[in-house]
Design a protein around this motif. Structure first.
Motif, PDB file in Angstrom:
ATOM      1  N   ALA A 143       0.820  -1.214   0.000  1.00 11.46           N
ATOM      2  CA  ALA A 143       0.000   0.000   0.000  1.00 11.46           C
ATOM      3  C   ALA A 143       0.848   1.255   0.000  1.00 11.46           C
ATOM      4  N   SER A 144       2.080   1.119   0.427  1.00  8.14           N
ATOM      5  CA  SER A 144       2.939   2.303   0.459  1.00  8.14           C
ATOM      6  C   SER A 144       3.386   2.705  -0.945  1.00  8.14           C
ATOM      7  N   LEU A 145       3.195   1.826  -1.917  1.00  8.51           N
ATOM      8  CA  LEU A 145       3.580   2.151  -3.294  1.00  8.51           C
ATOM      9  C   LEU A 145       2.442   2.878  -3.992  1.00  8.51           C
ATOM     10  N   SER A 146       2.822   3.718  -4.931  1.00  7.30           N
ATOM     11  CA  SER A 146       1.787   4.352  -5.758  1.00  7.30           C
ATOM     12  C   SER A 146       1.160   3.270  -6.644  1.00  7.30           C
ATOM     13  N   PRO A 147      -0.045   3.507  -7.140  1.00  9.53           N
ATOM     14  CA  PRO A 147      -0.679   2.481  -7.977  1.00  9.53           C
ATOM     15  C   PRO A 147       0.179   2.053  -9.163  1.00  9.53           C
ATOM     16  N   LYS A 148       0.851   2.996  -9.797  1.00  7.02           N
ATOM     17  CA  LYS A 148       1.656   2.639 -10.970  1.00  7.02           C
ATOM     18  C   LYS A 148       2.821   1.738 -10.578  1.00  7.02           C
ATOM     19  N   LYS A 149       3.495   2.134  -9.508  1.00  8.78           N
ATOM     20  CA  LYS A 149       4.640   1.313  -9.073  1.00  8.78           C
ATOM     21  C   LYS A 149       4.158  -0.036  -8.554  1.00  8.78           C
ATOM     22  N   ARG A 150       3.041  -0.014  -7.857  1.00  8.70           N
ATOM     23  CA  ARG A 150       2.520  -1.269  -7.307  1.00  8.70           C
ATOM     24  C   ARG A 150       2.180  -2.236  -8.445  1.00  8.70           C
ATOM     25  N   THR A 151       1.565  -1.690  -9.475  1.00 11.48           N
ATOM     26  CA  THR A 151       1.180  -2.559 -10.594  1.00 11.48           C
ATOM     27  C   THR A 151       2.415  -3.182 -11.234  1.00 11.48           C
ATOM     28  N   VAL A 152       3.414  -2.364 -11.477  1.00 10.43           N
ATOM     29  CA  VAL A 152       4.635  -2.887 -12.098  1.00 10.43           C
ATOM     30  C   VAL A 152       5.296  -3.921 -11.197  1.00 10.43           C
ATOM     31  N   PHE A 153       5.323  -3.629  -9.906  1.00  8.96           N
ATOM     32  CA  PHE A 153       5.965  -4.562  -8.968  1.00  8.96           C
ATOM     33  C   PHE A 153       5.210  -5.896  -8.938  1.00  8.96           C
ATOM     34  N   VAL A 154       3.900  -5.808  -8.900  1.00  7.09           N
ATOM     35  CA  VAL A 154       3.099  -7.040  -8.849  1.00  7.09           C
ATOM     36  C   VAL A 154       3.302  -7.859 -10.116  1.00  7.09           C
ATOM     37  N   LEU A 155       3.256  -7.182 -11.260  1.00  7.70           N
ATOM     38  CA  LEU A 155       3.380  -7.918 -12.520  1.00  7.70           C
ATOM     39  C   LEU A 155       4.773  -8.505 -12.681  1.00  7.70           C
ATOM     40  N   ALA A 156       5.783  -7.712 -12.363  1.00  7.68           N
ATOM     41  CA  ALA A 156       7.149  -8.153 -12.640  1.00  7.68           C
ATOM     42  C   ALA A 156       7.677  -9.096 -11.561  1.00  7.68           C
ATOM     43  N   ASP A 157       7.562  -8.697 -10.326  1.00  9.66           N
ATOM     44  CA  ASP A 157       8.220  -9.464  -9.269  1.00  9.66           C
ATOM     45  C   ASP A 157       7.336 -10.533  -8.648  1.00  9.66           C
ATOM     46  N   LEU A 158       6.040 -10.326  -8.666  1.00 11.97           N
ATOM     47  CA  LEU A 158       5.159 -11.348  -8.094  1.00 11.97           C
ATOM     48  C   LEU A 158       4.649 -12.299  -9.171  1.00 11.97           C
ATOM     49  N   GLU A 159       4.356 -11.748 -10.335  1.00 14.33           N
ATOM     50  CA  GLU A 159       3.845 -12.586 -11.419  1.00 14.33           C
ATOM     51  C   GLU A 159       4.955 -13.103 -12.323  1.00 14.33           C
ATOM     52  N   GLY A 160       6.130 -12.544 -12.195  1.00 12.53           N
ATOM     53  CA  GLY A 160       7.265 -13.055 -12.955  1.00 12.53           C
ATOM     54  C   GLY A 160       7.271 -12.649 -14.422  1.00 12.53           C
ATOM     55  N   MET A 161       6.579 -11.580 -14.758  1.00  9.86           N
ATOM     56  CA  MET A 161       6.591 -11.131 -16.148  1.00  9.86           C
ATOM     57  C   MET A 161       7.875 -10.351 -16.426  1.00  9.86           C
ATOM     58  N   THR A 162       8.333 -10.430 -17.664  1.00  6.23           N
ATOM     59  CA  THR A 162       9.507  -9.653 -18.050  1.00  6.23           C
ATOM     60  C   THR A 162       9.098  -8.198 -18.258  1.00  6.23           C
ATOM     61  N   SER A 163      10.092  -7.320 -18.254  1.00  4.48           N
ATOM     62  CA  SER A 163       9.734  -5.904 -18.411  1.00  4.48           C
ATOM     63  C   SER A 163       9.104  -5.610 -19.778  1.00  4.48           C
ATOM     64  N   PRO A 164       9.547  -6.241 -20.880  1.00  2.00           N
ATOM     65  CA  PRO A 164       8.817  -5.995 -22.132  1.00  2.00           C
ATOM     66  C   PRO A 164       7.359  -6.461 -22.065  1.00  2.00           C
ATOM     67  N   GLU A 165       7.130  -7.576 -21.361  1.00  4.73           N
ATOM     68  CA  GLU A 165       5.754  -8.052 -21.229  1.00  4.73           C
ATOM     69  C   GLU A 165       4.913  -7.058 -20.417  1.00  4.73           C
ATOM     70  N   VAL A 166       5.510  -6.565 -19.331  1.00  5.34           N
ATOM     71  CA  VAL A 166       4.784  -5.577 -18.526  1.00  5.34           C
ATOM     72  C   VAL A 166       4.514  -4.327 -19.348  1.00  5.34           C
ATOM     73  N   ALA A 167       5.523  -3.937 -20.120  1.00 11.02           N
ATOM     74  CA  ALA A 167       5.352  -2.749 -20.963  1.00 11.02           C
ATOM     75  C   ALA A 167       4.206  -2.940 -21.945  1.00 11.02           C
ATOM     76  N   GLU A 168       4.111  -4.137 -22.496  1.00 15.65           N
ATOM     77  CA  GLU A 168       3.040  -4.401 -23.457  1.00 15.65           C
ATOM     78  C   GLU A 168       1.677  -4.367 -22.774  1.00 15.65           C
ATOM     79  N   VAL A 169       1.626  -4.947 -21.582  1.00 18.31           N
ATOM     80  CA  VAL A 169       0.352  -4.955 -20.861  1.00 18.31           C
ATOM     81  C   VAL A 169      -0.090  -3.535 -20.527  1.00 18.31           C
ATOM     82  N   LEU A 170       0.854  -2.742 -20.030  1.00 16.36           N
ATOM     83  CA  LEU A 170       0.497  -1.404 -19.559  1.00 16.36           C
ATOM     84  C   LEU A 170       0.490  -0.373 -20.683  1.00 16.36           C
ATOM     85  N   GLY A 171       1.053  -0.738 -21.812  1.00 13.54           N
ATOM     86  CA  GLY A 171       1.084   0.215 -22.923  1.00 13.54           C
ATOM     87  C   GLY A 171       2.025   1.370 -22.686  1.00 13.54           C
ATOM     88  N   VAL A 172       3.116   1.093 -22.014  1.00 15.14           N
ATOM     89  CA  VAL A 172       4.121   2.133 -21.774  1.00 15.14           C
ATOM     90  C   VAL A 172       5.469   1.618 -22.277  1.00 15.14           C
TER      91      VAL A 172
END
Lengths: 214, 337
Positions: A143-172
């Motif tokens: 909860a201490s993370l902003s929504p954007k950082k939290r989303t990236v952290f959850v996708l990358a470090d908890l879900e194990g997605m690569t950064s290009p995959e996260v980028a594709e999901v988030l469109g950034v």
């Protein structure tokens, strides 16, 4: 009750790829959609669990994600993978529900709900209390993370997605993902160090490196 | 330090945290259960889509009917003949719901001792008030009427003869095919409440939205028993998007709580009202408070606290209300900053 069940029991037998199932589901085959659901339910649930607060709301969000996927299947053109597309829907659902309905409470914003696990047999009250305290601490850190950082952290470090995959999901851009992830990890580390309920994480890590802890 | 440096201590700590924070994967049984729930939801989605009003079809039908000079005894409604009437009691229910919310919030933390009829009125005064015709509060199919079915004249003559019971029965029969009979039927029942049972029985087999709504209202007003709850539950399940479904679920919760003393049923009804609130475009705070009160009475204190905290999060000013304050003290919930 539906005359066309999701055929969950057949999901384990057949193992066609997502694209084939999506094609069948787009043609109105709910059994194929049921297989997609069985295949992705765990991942979507895990992700929503860390984006939302309590279990019942997670179930709502997961169900709405799949309903939205079913409704929008006709618009799925296959340019992205089904997993990516579904993840995007799940994230938008989790954030959108909170914005629109003001019913969903994000991690740490609301009270800690009782965990399903506390009722499991064979666990002592102390173990139950420890589990709850740990869960509470994890939520506070997230909860201490902003929504954007939290989303990236959850996708990358908890879900194990690569950064290009996260980028594709988030469109950034990929670089944006890596920057957010860097800052998210740094903030998580700081929050873990400051949180008394997570000191065992630091101790375990120190012992693994051969450090002497007090 | 830049984002592209090799892993450092922060990353290791974050990695350990991520390992600990990775949520439990649902079991096969949980996935199967969720699959069944999704199956039901997909059915409802398909049902709603079938009910969807198709203006182009109706416009074509109206034009055709007009062109052919078909005027007598024809009532064009939505493609689904049981679609809710938007400009009748439902609209009034929605409008009154917002006004009813403060009354519900002001309810005492323990079971009140006021007569149940008064409690129902406090929740939904529109249940007995005259139902004015008002524009639809949300997008909904609008029946296009070319002519009455003839029941209006029959009812007028019966009422002129002082036969309120006969008028009510005629209206109940009319309601089976014409939603416009709902408002006059409720007015007639206020003049002849003794016929309410007959009307309720007559409507029992209908799955039309207005018929089910009227049956639910009659049950809450005149019977206030479990069959009334059943009727309201059936209505809310069949027509969750109906403007009246939400307020009637809430009223059913009050009846279950105060009249029947069935706190589990009350909790379920308040929960249903909360779920229906977004469909009606209404807040669910009153139902949230009511559910907190019921859960506290049931001794489910953790859930009661969760509801109350969420309620206070949405309605921070309500912490000054004596009844809310009493519940806060009872549950040990602090005022939110």
């Amino acid at each position: 009750m539906s005359q066309r069940p999701l055929a969950l029991s057949t999901a384990a037998r057949a193992a066609p790829d997502d694209e084939a199932l999506v094609a069948r589901a787009r043609a109105g085959d709910r059994a194929a959609f049921g297989q997609l659901f069985t295949r992705h339910h765990g991942r979507v649930t895990a992700m929503c669990t860390r984006l939302l607060a309590d279990r019942s709301r997670v179930d709502d969000a997961v169900q709405q994600t799949f309903l939205e996927a079913w409704r929008c299947l006709a618009r799925f053109e296959g340019r992205a993978r089904f997993t990516t597309w579904l993840t995007r829907i799940a994230i938008h659902t989790c954030f959108g529900l909170r914005r629109r309905l003001a019913r969903l409470v994000f991690v740490g914003d609301g009270p800690l709900e009782p965990l399903c696990e506390v009722e499991e047999a064979g666990r002592t009250p102390e173990q139950v209390a420890l589990t709850r305290a740990r869960e509470h601490a994890i939520r506070e850190v997230l909860a201490s993370l902003s929504p954007k950082k939290r989303t990236v952290f959850v996708l990358a470090d908890l879900e194990g997605m690569t950064s290009p995959e996260v980028a594709e999901v988030l469109g950034v851009p990929d670089a944006t993902v890596r920057t957010r992830l860097f800052h998210a990890r740094r903030e998580v580390a700081a929050a873990v160090r400051a949180h008394p309920g997570l000191s065992d994480l630091l101790e375990a890590r120190g012992q693994a490196r051969g450090e002497v802890t007090a | 330090m830049t984002p592209h440096e090799p892993p450092n201590d922060d990353e290791a700590v974050a990695g350990a945290f991520a390992e600990a924070a990775r949520p439990r994967v649902p079991t096969r049984f949980e996935t199967a259960r969720a699959g069944r729930d999704l199956e039901v939801a997909l059915d409802r989605l398909a049902q709603r889509q079938r009910r969807t009003w198709r203006p182009s079809v109706v416009a074509a039908a109206v034009a055709l009917a007009g062109g052919l000079g078909v005027v007598a005894g024809v009532t064009l409604t939505a493609t689904n003949t049981g679609a809710p009437a938007p400009a009748g009691d439902g609209a009034a229910l929605v409008r009154a719901d917002a006004a009813a919310a403060p009354a519900a919030m002001a309810a005492p933390a323990v079971a009140p001792v006021a007569p149940v009829a008064a409690q129902v009125l406090a929740v939904a005064p529109e249940l007995v008030a005259a139902s004015p015709v008002a524009p639809a509060p949300r997008e909904a199919p609008t029946p296009v009427r070319r002519a009455d079915a003839g029941w209006r004249a029959a009812v007028a003559s019966l009422e002129a003869a002082g036969d309120a019971r006969g008028a009510a029965r005629t209206l109940a029969t009319a309601l089976m095919t014409d939603d416009a009979a709902a408002a006059p039927l409720m007015a007639a029942l206020r003049r002849a409440p003794a016929v309410a049972d007959d009307v309720e029985r007559a409507l029992a087999g209908s799955r039309r939205a207005e018929a089910m709504r009227v049956r639910c209202e009659l049950g809450l007003l005149y019977r206030r028993d479990r069959s009334a709850l059943e009727a309201c539950r059936a209505f809310a399940q069949q027509w969750p998007e109906h403007p009246g479904a939400r307020v009637l679920s809430f009223a059913a919760g009050r009846v279950a709580e105060d009249e029947l003393g069935d706190l589990a049923a009350a909790e379920a009804e308040y929960g249903r009202a909360m779920l229906l609130a977004p469909l009606a475009g209404l807040p669910s705070t009153d139902a949230l408070l009511a559910r907190a009160r019921v859960r506290a009475a049931r001794g489910v204190l953790d859930e009661a606290r969760a509801d109350l905290r969420l309620y206070l999060h949405q309605e921070p000013a309500a912490a000054d209300d004596p009844a809310v304050r009493a519940l806060m003290v009872r549950l040990g919930v602090e005022r939110q900053r």
